[in-house]
Enzyme design. Sequence first.
Site, PDB file in Angstrom:
ATOM      1  N   TYR A 136       0.869  -1.179   0.000  1.00 51.97           N
ATOM      2  CA  TYR A 136       0.000   0.000   0.000  1.00 51.97           C
ATOM      3  C   TYR A 136       0.902   1.224   0.000  1.00 51.97           C
ATOM      4  O   TYR A 136       1.657   1.437   0.950  1.00 51.97           O
ATOM      5  CB  TYR A 136      -0.878  -0.044   1.242  1.00 51.97           C
ATOM      6  CG  TYR A 136      -1.849   1.094   1.412  1.00 51.97           C
ATOM      7  CD1 TYR A 136      -2.713   1.475   0.396  1.00 51.97           C
ATOM      8  CD2 TYR A 136      -1.930   1.775   2.628  1.00 51.97           C
ATOM      9  CE1 TYR A 136      -3.621   2.499   0.571  1.00 51.97           C
ATOM     10  CE2 TYR A 136      -2.842   2.796   2.819  1.00 51.97           C
ATOM     11  CZ  TYR A 136      -3.683   3.154   1.792  1.00 51.97           C
ATOM     12  OH  TYR A 136      -4.583   4.172   1.973  1.00 51.97           O
TER      13      TYR A 136
ATOM     14  N   TYR B 157     -11.758  -3.613   7.244  1.00 50.55           N
ATOM     15  CA  TYR B 157     -10.417  -3.353   7.780  1.00 50.55           C
ATOM     16  C   TYR B 157     -10.449  -2.238   8.829  1.00 50.55           C
ATOM     17  O   TYR B 157      -9.959  -2.388   9.949  1.00 50.55           O
ATOM     18  CB  TYR B 157      -9.452  -2.973   6.649  1.00 50.55           C
ATOM     19  CG  TYR B 157      -8.095  -2.541   7.152  1.00 50.55           C
ATOM     20  CD1 TYR B 157      -7.108  -3.482   7.401  1.00 50.55           C
ATOM     21  CD2 TYR B 157      -7.812  -1.207   7.414  1.00 50.55           C
ATOM     22  CE1 TYR B 157      -5.866  -3.101   7.907  1.00 50.55           C
ATOM     23  CE2 TYR B 157      -6.586  -0.816   7.915  1.00 50.55           C
ATOM     24  CZ  TYR B 157      -5.615  -1.761   8.160  1.00 50.55           C
ATOM     25  OH  TYR B 157      -4.393  -1.381   8.668  1.00 50.55           O
ATOM     26  N   HIS B 158     -11.036  -1.113   8.459  1.00 49.27           N
ATOM     27  CA  HIS B 158     -11.007   0.038   9.355  1.00 49.27           C
ATOM     28  C   HIS B 158     -11.950  -0.126  10.541  1.00 49.27           C
ATOM     29  O   HIS B 158     -11.795   0.554  11.555  1.00 49.27           O
ATOM     30  CB  HIS B 158     -11.330   1.315   8.573  1.00 49.27           C
ATOM     31  CG  HIS B 158     -10.341   1.595   7.488  1.00 49.27           C
ATOM     32  ND1 HIS B 158     -10.579   1.264   6.174  1.00 49.27           N
ATOM     33  CD2 HIS B 158      -9.090   2.119   7.535  1.00 49.27           C
ATOM     34  CE1 HIS B 158      -9.527   1.602   5.450  1.00 49.27           C
ATOM     35  NE2 HIS B 158      -8.615   2.103   6.245  1.00 49.27           N
TER      36      HIS B 158
ATOM     37  N   LYS C 154     -10.117  17.587  16.665  1.00 46.88           N
ATOM     38  CA  LYS C 154      -9.520  16.889  15.521  1.00 46.88           C
ATOM     39  C   LYS C 154      -9.354  17.906  14.396  1.00 46.88           C
ATOM     40  O   LYS C 154     -10.225  18.059  13.540  1.00 46.88           O
ATOM     41  CB  LYS C 154     -10.425  15.754  15.053  1.00 46.88           C
ATOM     42  CG  LYS C 154     -10.468  14.550  15.964  1.00 46.88           C
ATOM     43  CD  LYS C 154      -9.215  13.694  15.861  1.00 46.88           C
ATOM     44  CE  LYS C 154      -9.030  13.135  14.481  1.00 46.88           C
ATOM     45  NZ  LYS C 154      -7.761  12.388  14.360  1.00 46.88           N
TER      46      LYS C 154
ATOM     47  N   ASP D 252      -7.745  14.636   8.990  1.00 49.22           N
ATOM     48  CA  ASP D 252      -7.550  13.301   9.548  1.00 49.22           C
ATOM     49  C   ASP D 252      -8.838  12.819  10.208  1.00 49.22           C
ATOM     50  O   ASP D 252      -9.324  13.430  11.163  1.00 49.22           O
ATOM     51  CB  ASP D 252      -6.414  13.346  10.576  1.00 49.22           C
ATOM     52  CG  ASP D 252      -6.305  12.062  11.387  1.00 49.22           C
ATOM     53  OD1 ASP D 252      -6.619  10.994  10.833  1.00 49.22           O
ATOM     54  OD2 ASP D 252      -5.908  12.147  12.558  1.00 49.22           O
TER      55      ASP D 252
ATOM     56  N   HIS E 280      -9.235   9.591  11.433  1.00 47.96           N
ATOM     57  CA  HIS E 280      -9.008   8.470  12.348  1.00 47.96           C
ATOM     58  C   HIS E 280      -9.231   8.984  13.774  1.00 47.96           C
ATOM     59  O   HIS E 280      -8.330   9.544  14.389  1.00 47.96           O
ATOM     60  CB  HIS E 280      -7.594   7.915  12.178  1.00 47.96           C
ATOM     61  CG  HIS E 280      -7.396   7.175  10.896  1.00 47.96           C
ATOM     62  ND1 HIS E 280      -7.054   7.819   9.730  1.00 47.96           N
ATOM     63  CD2 HIS E 280      -7.511   5.855  10.585  1.00 47.96           C
ATOM     64  CE1 HIS E 280      -6.953   6.917   8.752  1.00 47.96           C
ATOM     65  NE2 HIS E 280      -7.243   5.726   9.246  1.00 47.96           N
TER      66      HIS E 280
END
Length: 682
Positions: free
Chosen positions: A34, A188-189, A555, A559, A561
């Site tokens: 990746y 996945y996340h 935040k 981003d 996450h």
Amino acid sequence: MSDQAQDKASGKTSGQTAEPGAPQRDRPWLIRTYAGHSTAAASNALYRKNLARGQTGLSVAFDLPTQTGYDSDHALARGEVGKVGVPVSHLGDMEKLFAEIPLERMNTSMTINATAPWLLALYIACAEKQGVARADLTGTVQNDIIKEYLSRGTYIFPPEPSLKLISDVIAFAYREVPKWNPTNVCSYHLQEAGATPVQELAYALATATAVLDTVRTSGQVPEEDFPRVVGRISFFVNAGLRFVTELCKMRAFTQLWDEICRERYGIEEPKFRRFRYGVQVNSLGLTEQQPENNVYRILLETLAVTLSKDARARAVQLPAWNEALGLPRPWDQQWSLRLQQILAFETDLLEYADIFEGSTVIAAKVEDLKAEARAELARIDDMGGAIAAVENAYMKERLVESAARRLEAIESGEQTVVGVNAYQESEPSPLTAGADGGFMAPDPAAETAQIEGLTAWRAARDQDAAAQALTALETAAREGANIMEPSIACAHAGITTGEWAETLRKVFGEYRAPTGVGGATSAALEDEDGLSSVRARVEAVSARLGRRLKMLVGKPGLDGHSNGAEQIAVRARDTGFEVVYEGIRLTPGQIVGAALEEGVHVIGLSILSGSHVALVTEVQERMAKAGLTRVPLIAGGIIPPEDEAALKAAGVAAVYTPKDYDLTAILADIVEIVDRTTQEAA
């Protein structure tokens, strides 16, 4: 691609022939890394280097402005350009990205979601400029918005129009680009955000059914073609360190998907019911401490998705050992690539039938996972499906709770993490001893060069053609037509990523997903002894100040996450703080404005994208103008030691990185920082 790489892709090993009676080897999975950083040209050089070393497919990482629909010169893109991936603002960038890479021979995966229709349009336009027919293209766009609302945060539009855009890509691709995977349902996340194996199974399958239900009712696909559409749905999963459980999870995924395809959609042909998935193994478990241990973690996680022939990944991309430190260098990516090649070509893994067939232990665990996942799917169906479970915050709150339980287990020592909460004594790692600290620092000049190139691109294009293309795109969006052909026309007309997204923002609006913090229950509440001393200090300082201690968790930037920010917010609330947390994607101005309006005692910024220096600096500048210089500012994220030192020298009160896993200890520090600064101010 080199001849040797092509041999590897087809399962052949140069110079070897099968002995008579020897087992027939299966074809290996697609071997990827990746990658993407700084600029399209720099990323292209990395891709060609990796392909020459035997990589058999590409997996493109895009930067956050590209993922969230902003051009590189937008105010929100400051400090984010080229940090977590490659910036692609227009067709010229896409052509540079794939220069000297024949797209008719390449399988390309693009991790892109809200702007997936646009990046696919750019890819098709790039192929057409190379003279490659659409029907010859193979690859994947992730194109999964539901998990973005829950975990990664790169959504733009509300759920309904987002599903419409996904449906447009699917309906277009099965006709025009039939070998392409038009959506890649991504669990996945979810695991990175804290999902248990059961939640990962249920939430991903609920997402897949929400997408297929939308396509089926959209009127864009004839009923007789629907099985072909189902057959092109793919998945992208995670594999963690609980090796046996993860292996069983993949077998459960395979069996549950076959069941759903047969029972919900009436799909008769087995090939259209196949659970086709790619994988990147867990990055959440990679440690900053003793990072060389990550090599063993990555290998074990890889085995979980390759050992079962009946549930083997079709494509694998592995993180590098140093991704908890920063951006991997080419050598680091080569090391991960070699791991896959040794497994595929030196071992006998691909010579045998499913080695777990008949195992009562594996079968029992698979059945347990399936039963729990079915029950969770039923709960989601009862509340109206995946979109309803996003909008009412059910799935998000459950993920926040699961992540809290994981962190609490690590803090308490119930879950061992070697080098972090156990076996901490260590020799200095020679892998991090070099001048670069063991990872690649982004080129600070890359952002300026990208913006200059973008300005020149806009000036050189046919402005009338660009305006007409955007008008056609807006008309298609307002009328409910499929947007793919207008998007491809926009790509050829020189439209930029920001212009494409802004046009659709005007039609669809924007969305802010629930944070999941308000309704989540912290696992730390079960450990009164661990929290009691911090609560006592919060009460004492609050009493001295005459009001409850108040913390703003922010935040800034793009981003998305948010896991770390959410866990700090929940733990701060449980220790007695009043917490202000408004979710992701805030400007420094919004953060400082909220701090001023709310009268907070401390501001904590969470930034994992590498843009910490630029964003923290801007927040500090705005705090000074607003008269908030006596409010301590704290930063957390993947922050290299030299940046940590620079931030502290500039006045940041504390910096926390992934090595600081004890949230209660962090909150204890923050209380003392507030106590000290407020007494000094008095």
